[in-house]
Design an enzyme around this catalytic site. Structure first.
Site, PDB file in Angstrom:
ATOM      1  N   ASN A 269      16.466  27.289  44.620  1.00 52.15           N
ATOM      2  CA  ASN A 269      16.513  26.875  46.126  1.00 52.15           C
ATOM      3  C   ASN A 269      16.285  25.294  45.702  1.00 52.15           C
ATOM      4  OD1 ASN A 269      13.997  26.020  46.780  1.00 52.15           O
ATOM      5  ND2 ASN A 269      13.655  28.202  46.199  1.00 52.15           N
TER       6      ASN A 269
ATOM      7  N   ILE B  26       3.103  36.046  48.303  1.00 54.88           N
ATOM      8  CA  ILE B  26       1.959  35.360  47.789  1.00 54.88           C
ATOM      9  C   ILE B  26       1.038  35.428  48.948  1.00 54.88           C
ATOM     10  CG2 ILE B  26       1.173  33.631  46.649  1.00 54.88           C
ATOM     11  CD1 ILE B  26       3.955  33.088  45.290  1.00 54.88           C
TER      12      ILE B  26
ATOM     13  N   LYS C 135       6.299  34.812  62.012  1.00 56.66           N
ATOM     14  CA  LYS C 135       5.721  34.601  60.380  1.00 56.66           C
ATOM     15  C   LYS C 135       4.469  34.425  60.407  1.00 56.66           C
ATOM     16  CE  LYS C 135       9.767  33.314  57.593  1.00 56.66           C
ATOM     17  NZ  LYS C 135      10.691  32.440  57.156  1.00 56.66           N
TER      18      LYS C 135
ATOM     19  N   LYS D 220       2.389  37.592  58.532  1.00 54.60           N
ATOM     20  CA  LYS D 220       2.003  37.226  57.275  1.00 54.60           C
ATOM     21  C   LYS D 220       0.239  36.912  57.251  1.00 54.60           C
ATOM     22  CE  LYS D 220       6.036  35.640  55.054  1.00 54.60           C
ATOM     23  NZ  LYS D 220       6.309  35.098  53.699  1.00 54.60           N
TER      24      LYS D 220
HETATM   25  O1  PMT Z   1      10.091  20.648  48.530  1.00 52.82           O
HETATM   26  P1  PMT Z   1      10.770  19.738  49.601  1.00 52.82           P
HETATM   27  O2  PMT Z   1      11.957  19.339  48.859  1.00 52.82           O
HETATM   28  O3  PMT Z   1      10.141  18.520  49.906  1.00 52.82           O
HETATM   29  O4  PMT Z   1      10.951  20.652  50.901  1.00 52.82           O
HETATM   30  C1  PMT Z   1       9.889  20.884  51.612  1.00 52.82           C
HETATM   31  C2  PMT Z   1      10.107  22.399  52.113  1.00 52.82           C
HETATM   32  C3  PMT Z   1      11.340  22.509  52.922  1.00 52.82           C
HETATM   33  C4  PMT Z   1      10.208  23.326  50.722  1.00 52.82           C
HETATM   34  C5  PMT Z   1       8.855  22.826  52.757  1.00 52.82           C
HETATM   35  O5  PMT Z   1       8.712  21.880  53.825  1.00 52.82           O
HETATM   36  C6  PMT Z   1       8.717  24.297  53.337  1.00 52.82           C
HETATM   37  O6  PMT Z   1       9.423  24.798  54.215  1.00 52.82           O
HETATM   38  N1  PMT Z   1       8.334  25.299  52.441  1.00 52.82           N
HETATM   39  C7  PMT Z   1       8.479  26.677  52.667  1.00 52.82           C
HETATM   40  C8  PMT Z   1       9.685  27.223  52.341  1.00 52.82           C
HETATM   41  C9  PMT Z   1       9.666  28.754  52.393  1.00 52.82           C
HETATM   42  O7  PMT Z   1       9.858  29.496  51.412  1.00 52.82           O
HETATM   43  O8  PMT Z   1       9.532  29.115  53.689  1.00 52.82           O
HETATM   44  P2  PMT Z   1       9.811  30.678  54.061  1.00 52.82           P
HETATM   45  O9  PMT Z   1       9.996  30.592  55.658  1.00 52.82           O
HETATM   46  O10 PMT Z   1      10.761  31.417  53.263  1.00 52.82           O
HETATM   47  O11 PMT Z   1       8.492  31.468  53.498  1.00 52.82           O
HETATM   48  C10 PMT Z   1       7.300  31.403  54.359  1.00 52.82           C
HETATM   49  C11 PMT Z   1       6.040  31.326  53.859  1.00 52.82           C
HETATM   50  O12 PMT Z   1       5.828  32.342  52.997  1.00 52.82           O
HETATM   51  C12 PMT Z   1       5.780  30.135  52.917  1.00 52.82           C
HETATM   52  O13 PMT Z   1       4.580  29.417  53.210  1.00 52.82           O
HETATM   53  C13 PMT Z   1       6.201  30.484  51.698  1.00 52.82           C
HETATM   54  O14 PMT Z   1       5.297  29.630  50.592  1.00 52.82           O
HETATM   55  C14 PMT Z   1       5.505  31.699  51.752  1.00 52.82           C
HETATM   56  N2  PMT Z   1       6.139  32.888  50.757  1.00 52.82           N
HETATM   57  C15 PMT Z   1       7.342  33.213  50.700  1.00 52.82           C
HETATM   58  C16 PMT Z   1       7.931  34.236  49.886  1.00 52.82           C
HETATM   59  C17 PMT Z   1       7.097  34.800  48.933  1.00 52.82           C
HETATM   60  N3  PMT Z   1       7.580  35.723  47.886  1.00 52.82           N
HETATM   61  N4  PMT Z   1       5.835  34.316  48.853  1.00 52.82           N
HETATM   62  C18 PMT Z   1       5.254  33.428  49.678  1.00 52.82           C
HETATM   63  O15 PMT Z   1       4.013  33.286  49.774  1.00 52.82           O
END
Ligand code: PMT
Length: 407
Positions: A212, A310, A340, A344
């Site tokens: 991504n 995670i 979330k 979560k």
């Molecule tokens: O890295 P940059 O270019 O500066 O961009 C920043 C960002 C947009 C990546 C950052 O601000 C951000 O939003 N990070 C979270 C991205 C994400 O994966 O969001 P999500 O909505 O898909 O996931 C929700 C949460 O679950 C997140 O805290 C993620 O780390 C966690 N997760 C998701 C999937 C997984 N298998 N395990 C997780 O722990």
């Protein structure tokens, strides 16, 4: 008796050419009142407004003014001063000084000192309000901020030139209050903070992966902000091209599985977990041992299977840290983030809009931060500044122990 707040700080005060230079005398005195050891560097222009003798009398040390003064080079030249200083504070900082810092000039003692020093730098601008508002100055300020230089002020009011507006040197008392906050940011002293950052790459075959657009900028900025707040920081990073923030322990991973393993090792040792990484939700069921050949398939189907979540797994632990998740959404940002937060079992979630050139990879962002009993909008700002603001909120909520406990 409690220690003075700056008792262990060595501060170089740089004074540049401005009518507000006289206020630097007060600043030096107040820094010393807080326990700081102060040395003064003055530019030639500053010496037109206030004499080095005044500052020498106040600081108790000779004032350095010349880059090529043999006697000063022998004792306290720019390199020696650069090594000596825990902090450099330029107050007042003229418009010319800001421009010189932007361009890395080194033809006077103060600029050479700033260029040669790895110590944090704070500048308190002072100038006519039109000069302050000029796009050239504002651009310079943005550049300096992007280099982690702290800008304090300016204040507004009647100026020496008779105009009304922004550009006055912030009052020494307020300046010292700000400096103390910067220099003694020990709110997370003794705390261990675990941060994930960047993308994950899920291999399809030896040369291809599902990934991504995360650059790691946000997560690395969060790590830096946690270090500034006094925390001991471990940064688990997916594949990114960013230098490790000074003071962080970095663990490099590539896949969601590796990130999972790295996070779960010693998770019970951490006080706060901030999950900023954009972790893949799915990975190829099979990773081919050899490069998939185009000729082999007319169309190609990939079977994907879910990765382990995670942050949810950490939240299930009996001894769990305070958990801050992120939510990256292209639509209905708040609704999905709220969902979330609950599903979560997070203590906080920082939600951001992503896609169409926002959120991922860029230098600026905004966040809507939610927790069980409240929310706060952090408006568009450079990610470095945003991370500091987020950290302030995290510390507030962490102190309030607004966390979910597993029984
Ligand atoms: O890295 P940059 O270019 O500066 O961009 C920043 C960002 C947009 C990546 C950052 O601000 C951000 O939003 N990070 C979270 C991205 C994400 O994966 O969001 P999500 O909505 O898909 O996931 C929700 C949460 O679950 C997140 O805290 C993620 O780390 C966690 N997760 C998701 C999937 C997984 N298998 N395990 C997780 O722990």
């Amino acid at each position: 008796m409690s220690k003075l707040r700056l008792h262990d700080k060595k501060v170089v005060v740089g004074i540049t050419g401005s009518i507000a230079a006289y206020k630097a005398a007060d600043l030096v005195r107040r820094l010393q009142d807080e326990g700081a050891e102060v040395r003064v560097v003055m530019t030639k222009a500053a010496c037109e407004f206030i004499t080095p003798l005044t500052l020498q009398a106040l600081s108790g040390f000779p004032v350095a003014t010349d880059l090529l003064d043999p006697s000063q080079e022998a004792s306290m030249g720019h390199i020696t001063l650069a090594r000596w200083a825990d902090w450099i504070v330029i107050a007042p900082a003229s418009a010319d000084t800001l421009a010189r810092l932007v361009h890395g000039r080194s033809d006077d003692l103060l600029s050479a000192l700033c260029l040669a020093s790895e110590s944090p730098l704070a500048v308190a601008p002072a100038m006519n309000n039109k000069m302050w508002e000029n796009p050239a100055t504002q651009n310079n300020i943005n550049i300096l901020q992007s280099r982690d230089i702290h800008i304090i002020g300016p204040g507004s009011g009647i100026q020496a030139c008779g105009e009304l507006g922004e550009g006055r040197l912030i009052e020494p008392l307020d300046l010292v209050a700000e400096l103390v906050q910067l220099m003694v940011p020990a709110k997370l002293q003794g705390k261990r903070v675990l941060i994930t950052a960047g993308p994950t790459y899920e291999p399809i075959d030896p040369v291809r992966f599902i990934g991504n657009r995360s650059s790691g900028k946000m997560g690395f900025a969060v790590a830096k902000a946690a270090i500034e707040a006094g925390a001991t920081v471990t940064l688990i990073s997916g594949p990114v091209h960013l230098p490790t923030p000074t003071g962080a322990e970095r663990v490099n991973v590539e896949t969601a599985g590796q990130m999972f393993d790295a996070v779960m090792t010693d998770i019970e040792q951490f006080d706060i977990f901030i999950a900023c990484a954009a972790v893949a939700d799915y990975k190829p069921e099979l990773t081919e041992a050899n490069k998939i050949k185009k000729t082999k398939h007319a169309d190609l189907q990939l079977n994907l299977k879910a990765t382990q979540d995670i942050v949810s797994t950490v939240a299930e632990q009996k001894t769990r840290p305070f958990i801050v998740g992120f939510a990256a959404e292209t639509q209905s940002v708040l609704d999905y983030a709220q969902e979330k937060l609950q599903r979560k079992k997070l203590d906080m979630i920082a939600a951001n809009q992503v896609g169409d050139g926002v959120g991922f990879a860029v230098d600026h962002n905004s966040l809507q931060v939610l927790w069980k009993s409240g929310s706060q909008m952090l408006p568009l700002a450079p990610k470095k500044q945003l991370a500091r603001d987020l950290m302030t909120l995290i510390i507030e909520r962490y102190d309030a122990k607004d966390s979910i406990k597993n029984s």
